[in-house]
Enzyme design. Structure first.
Site, short mmCIF file in Angstrom:
data_model
loop_
_atom_site.label_atom_id
_atom_site.label_comp_id
_atom_site.label_asym_id
_atom_site.label_seq_id
_atom_site.Cartn_x
_atom_site.Cartn_y
_atom_site.Cartn_z
N SER A 151 -9.52 1.54 3.43
CA SER A 151 -8.65 1.82 2.52
C SER A 151 -7.65 1.34 1.60
O SER A 151 -7.17 2.04 0.44
CB SER A 151 -8.09 3.16 2.97
OG SER A 151 -6.38 2.75 4.14
N LYS A 154 0.38 -0.70 0.20
CA LYS A 154 -0.15 0.19 -0.45
C LYS A 154 0.56 1.28 0.51
O LYS A 154 1.77 1.58 0.90
CB LYS A 154 -0.81 -0.26 1.33
CG LYS A 154 -1.83 1.03 1.74
CD LYS A 154 -2.72 1.11 2.60
CE LYS A 154 -3.24 2.02 3.13
NZ LYS A 154 -4.85 1.26 4.05
N SER A 160 -9.62 -0.96 7.19
CA SER A 160 -8.78 -0.55 6.07
C SER A 160 -8.57 -1.74 4.97
O SER A 160 -8.01 -1.62 4.38
CB SER A 160 -8.04 1.01 6.14
OG SER A 160 -8.75 1.46 6.05
#
Lengths: 493, 96, 482
Positions: free
Chosen positions: A155, A80, A179
């Site tokens: 997210s 990420k 997330s």
């Protein structure tokens, strides 16, 4: 052999050691998958093809020379884009960090290097990890590989989508309010949040410091455990890093659930939960029961206040964590006659609306006169929630619930309604507040063909039990469906 | 009831330059969100200590050892503006 | 005309001399090229995290216990949130409502008047970077731009806050000096005001004497020496009194001390007082100081200046001399060694605190770098004791020893300073002088003691300064009153 991009880490590792597959083959297949799917998915912000190939070559050479770094040796992994990678652009999906090249690696990245993993690229996220759909990215949203008109969740939507599509064999994300778990559920993959403090946060661009944890995405529970093992453990650079022994994460993986007591949390599995999601949960519970577990209802009334407490605590912490983005030492700088003006203009220009919203909210919750009623009260409610969970674990071994109230929702459906968007995290938020570990396992597709995730929660440092039950859930569900975009055939948009 | 907020003051504390219209919008949105967040006040919490850390740990110190710094070039490479090894900024209005 | 009382509190910041910074492994060294001792942590880069320096925690506990503070069993780090370019994270890691040390006190002495000053708190925080304001004469107000150096960012900083117990500029200085002495004795900081490793901010208000209500206070910054501290406080007290007397009101503000002009001036008025939005630092866990740890710190404390002064006074010197001897390590060492060897404390204490210090200043040589030894002092004191030397002659001999002319005996002989103690010789000289000044003798007989000194002086002149003045005086008395 099936396309290497669709292999589990375990299968790929076995094939590599059997001489049937090289890391270069594997990485090439994964990069090819990425090349084909990216125009549909936009899971990546940076695809480091050259770096990945070089890493794969080195991995093969090492293995040939008898150096085996372990299960992740030569395995293509995505990260990420809120984890600092030295020399590789890291943006947190924000304009304010456009073009920023960190001068250092996050500890997790160093550990993955040591484990011989091949980093294929940095994935898309909601800006600064604030969001539940990846629509808050300043660089365009990621689409769900099961239905590109829907969100991948957030997210960590990019990491979830990449693993689901085969553009990485595993990935890492961060989980502050759900997330990792929520996008894992929406994308039909396994996603796990470790016990707070088990994985170093050094080099993770902070959102909410007392809630954030880095965790793995994978296509199987076993793979997720392997990914976690590679990064777990004390780090001197993180003062909140747990100093004791790491749990024996895969120690009871195949022990089954006979004799275990499973509590289904009433408050997280009734109100607002989609009926098909609830049905899938019930089916899984029946399966667990058949497998020898005792399933009971557990009521944790304080969970109803979890969302409210979270939306005071997380913004408060992030308002301070994001203060450093001021145009002075790195990142975007806007014009201004004075430094004060420059800072204020930089932040207005560089931050997206959701980020600004949360900074303002957090600033307010901490400000004089309001601290006690808002932030202070939220921290006390947090204690109540922790106590209720701890009390529940005196009776049950694990707690379960849906991961997400719904399956993937259409892109654009909730962007005008922040509160509706926040509701996506209602099932996942409580364990961020308690600091306990939790995992989402895909169990079923709904009538629209969208994945449903089942969430298992365990006490702090109870990863061994957590993975034990998660594996059983995986076996019971027998979920073998693959996203329509998980293919190297070119798909017409 | 949405909560009334002095949004201009909050934006100033947060150092974010917003237009009148933006202030109005954010103020409204925050008011609505806080109406939900306010729910925490419904729970009685007298005598309940706040949780700042989920980790039951104290004294997480490091030894007083120099482990080194980053080379100045690496540091300054990311600087929006630099001069003679310093970070350069526009004139500073107030004093700290 | 109203009588006013000044109420003063002082906040002191002390940089600890640890090897590495408070929250990262960058070195604590000064004078390096800009931004060469920084890292992601002290630069506030995204993803960086603080980890507290164990040695700095020992250091602050030493300071706190030396100031007689209570040590909190559990204390916390907090974030103090405000935006400023030399503060990389735009928050400072500090302590707020639960500092590690609190409620202590320190004894100060102004001209023999002792006072106890309360210490409200001692807490741990981190230092900021430095800014240089370019263009416009180096002052912030007319600058064209600023340059930032973060080498100092993250250096461990201890903040010490007094109760508003100080009442005069002299007391303020005495406090500053004693605190500096203590910190240096502890070895935790070099506490140099000119270099900024120790900094004072003074909070000053005035009120009519006896009025229980506190006046509005002003904060004074930019005090870079003990002398400045005293001058600035004195100026500010006068300024406030004059202001009130002329019908004005004191404004709560921060004022800047200007050394050249000798005045405090108002800094550009800040917006309404900052809302620091303190909350517990989530990247750090609480500090727990067990009774064992605290006891170990206390047991390991060196002898503090107050105890050292008391010990010297017990050995036989007065408070002023004791103060000077404690001020400089080598003076104290010489004194102690001389006492161990059986030397006279009063004489030796006075010589060290008086003549030796004066010589050192005049020559710009440390006493410790001179040939003077404890043995010399003992020898010299014995020579006075057995009247080989008069007191004034001894001072001259001391000067000779400092200059490297040899031992006291050698110098006394070389300079022909050995005292005449032969009673016969002295008596003869006395008789001569008495015969030469019958009026003075008459005066003494009549009850006026003043001429005795004159007559003593005359005998000293006649004997080239070498007569034992004690004997001379005694003889004059005997002969004039007997």
């Amino acid at each position: 052999m099936s396309d290497p991009a669709d292999l589990t880490i375990k299968a790929a590792g076995a094939a590599m050691r059997a001489g049937e597959l090289t890391s270069v083959d594997l990485t090439e297949a994964v990069l090819e998958r990425a090349r084909i799917t990216e125009s549909h998915l936009h899971a990546f912000l940076t695809l480091d093809q050259a770096g990945a190939k070089a890493g794969a070559v080195a991995a093969d050479a090492a293995l040939a020379a008898g150096e085996d770094a372990g299960p992740l040796h030569g395995i293509p992994i995505a990260l990420k884009d809120n984890m600092c990678t030295k020399g590789i652009e890291t943006t947190a999906s924000s304009q304010i960090l456009s073009g920023w090249i960190p001068p250092y690696n996050a500890t997790v990245v160093d550990r993955l290097d040591t484990a011989g993993a091949v980093i294929v690229g940095k994935t898309n996220l909601d800006e600064f990890a604030m969001g539940s759909s990846t629509e808050n990215s300043a660089y365009g949203t990621t689409r769900n590989p099961w239905d590109t008109d829907t969100v991948p969740g957030g997210s960590s939507g990019g990491s979830a989508a990449a693993v689901a599509a085969g553009s990485a064999l595993g990935a890492f994300g961060s989980d502050t309010g759900g997330s990792i778990r929520q996008p894992a559920a929406l994308c039909g993959v396994v996603g796990m949040k470790p016990t707070y403090g088990l994985v170093s946060r050094y080099g993770l661009i902070a959102f909410a410091s007392s809630l954030d944890q880095i965790g793995p995405f994978a296509r199987s529970v076993d793979d997720a455990a392997v990914l976690l093992e590679a990064i777990a453990g004390f780090d001197i650079h993180d003062a909140t890093s747990i100093r004791g022994d790491v749990p024996n994460i895969r120690g009871s993986l195949n022990s089954g659930v006979a004799g275990l007591k499973v509590g289904i949390v009433t408050e997280l599995s009734t109100t607002g939960i989609d009926p098909e999601v609830r049905a899938a949960v019930d089916q899984t519970l029946a399966g667990l029961s058949d497998a020898g577990a005792e399933v009971v209802d557990v009521s944790l009334p304080s969970c109803e206040y979890g969302l409210s407490a979270y939306y005071l605590i997380a913004p408060a912490e992030c308002s301070a964590n994001l203060a450093r983005f001021d145009g002075v030492r790195f990142g975007l700088r806007a014009g201004g006659a004075t430094t004060e003006e420059m800072m204020a203009a930089t932040r207005a220009e560089g931050f997206g609306p959701e980020v600004i919203r949360r900074i303002l909210l957090g600033t307010y919750a901490l400000s004089a006169g309001y601290y006690d009623a808002f932030y202070g009260q939220a921290q006390r409610v947090r204690t109540l929630i922790r106590r209720q969970f701890a009390a529940a674990y005196e009776d049950v071994d694990v707690l379960v619930a849906p991961t997400s109230p719904t399956t993937a929702f259409p892109i654009g459906e909730r962007t005008a309604d922040p509160i509706a968007m926040y509701y996506a995290d209602v099932c996942t938020i409580p364990v961020n507040l308690t600091g306990d570990p939790a995992i989402s396992v895909p169990v079923e597709l709904d009538s629209k063909g969208l994945p449903i995730g089942f969430q298992v929660m365990a006490p702090a440092l109870g990863e061994e039990r957590l993975f034990q039950v998660a594996k059983a859930v995986e076996d019971i569900a027998g979920f073998t469906a693959r996203a329509s975009l998980a293919t190297s055939e070119v798909v017409q948009p | 009831m949405p909560v009334e907020i002095d949004i201009a003051k909050v934006a100033s504390l947060a150092r974010i330059a917003l237009s009148e219209e933006e202030l109005r919008q954010y103020g409204e949105q925050l008011g609505a969100i806080l109406e939900h967040a306010e729910r925490v006040q419904q729970l009685p919490t007298e005598g309940i200590p706040p949780t700042s850390h989920p980790v039951p740990m104290t004294n997480a110190f490091r030894d007083d050892v120099v482990t080194g710094s980053l080379p100045a070039e690496d540091i300054l490479a990311g600087a929006p503006e630099a001069e003679d090894g310093y970070f350069r900024v526009p004139p500073v209005l107030g004093d700290s | 005309m109203t009588d006013y009382e000044a109420v003063i509190g002082i906040e002191t910041h002390v940089e600890l001399m640890t090897d590495s910074k408070m929250f990262c492994g960058c070195p604590v060294i000064f004078g390096e090229a800009p931004n060469t001792t920084t890292c992601p942590v002290c630069l506030g880069l995204p993803g960086a995290m603080p980890v507290p320096n164990a040695e700095a925690m020992e250091g602050i506990l030493k300071i706190g216990t030396a100031l007689d503070c209570q040590v909190a069993e559990i204390s916390y780090f907090h974030r103090k949130n405000y935006f400023y370019p030399d503060l990389p994270k735009n928050y400072q890691i500090s302590q707020y409502d639960v500092p590690i040390c609190h409620d202590g006190s320190i004894a100060i002495d102004v001209d023999g008047e002792p006072t106890q000053i309360g210490i409200t708190r001692v807490h741990m925080e981190e230092d900021t970077g430095k800014s240089i304001h370019m263009g416009g004469g180096g002052r912030i107000h007319d600058a064209e731009y600023s340059l930032l150096d973060f080498n100092r960012s993250g250096v461990p900083l201890v903040e010490i806050v007094t109760e508003p117990d100080l009442r005069s500029a002299e007391q303020a200085r005495a406090y500053g000096a004693e605190l500096q002495r203590i910190v240096r004795t502890l070895g935790v900081s070099d506490a140099r005001l000119e270099e900024g490793s120790m900094r004072f901010d003074a909070n000053i208000s005035v009120r009519p004497s006896g009025d229980p209500v506190l006046g509005t206070r002003a904060e004074i910054k930019n005090v870079n020496s003990l002398r400045s501290l005293q001058r600035a406080v004195a100026f500010e007290i006068d300024r406030q009194i004059e202001l009130i007397e002329s019908g004005g009101t004191v404004v709560q503000e921060t004022r800047h001390w200007n050394e050249e002009s000798g005045k405090t001036t108002s800094m550009r008025s800040k917006e309404e007082s900052e809302d620091y939005r303190y909350f517990q630092e989530p990247d750090l866990v609480p500090i727990e100081v067990s009774a064992e740890w605290r006891d170990a710190v206390v047991a390991g404390l060196p002898e503090l200046p107050a105890a050292q002064r008391a010990r010297y006074q017990a050995l036989g010197v007065d408070v002023r001399v004791a103060g000077v001897l404690v001020e400089t390590e080598e003076l104290g060492a010489l004194f102690e060694d001389a006492m161990t060897a059986g030397g006279d404390p009063r004489l030796i204490g006075n010589w060290l605190s008086g003549e030796a210090v004066a010589w050192s200043r005049a020559e710009s040589i440390a006493v410790g770098d001179s040939p003077l030894t404890a043995q010399h002092l003992v020898e010299l004191a014995a020579m006075v004791g057995d009247s080989t030397l008069s007191a004034s002659a001894a001072k001259q001999v001391l000067g000779g020893v400092l200059h490297g002319e040899g031992s006291p005996t050698e110098v006394a002989e070389a300079r022909d300073l050995v005292q005449i103690s032969d009673g016969g010789v002295i008596e003869a000289a006395v008789d001569e002088v008495l015969a030469a000044h019958p009026d003075a003798v008459e005066g003494i007989r009549g009850g006026d003691m003043k001429p005795i000194g004159f007559l003593v002086g005359q005998v000293m002149r006649a004997t080239g300064g070498k007569a034992d003045p004690k004997q001379v005086q005694q003889l004059i008395r005997d002969k004039t009153t007997g």
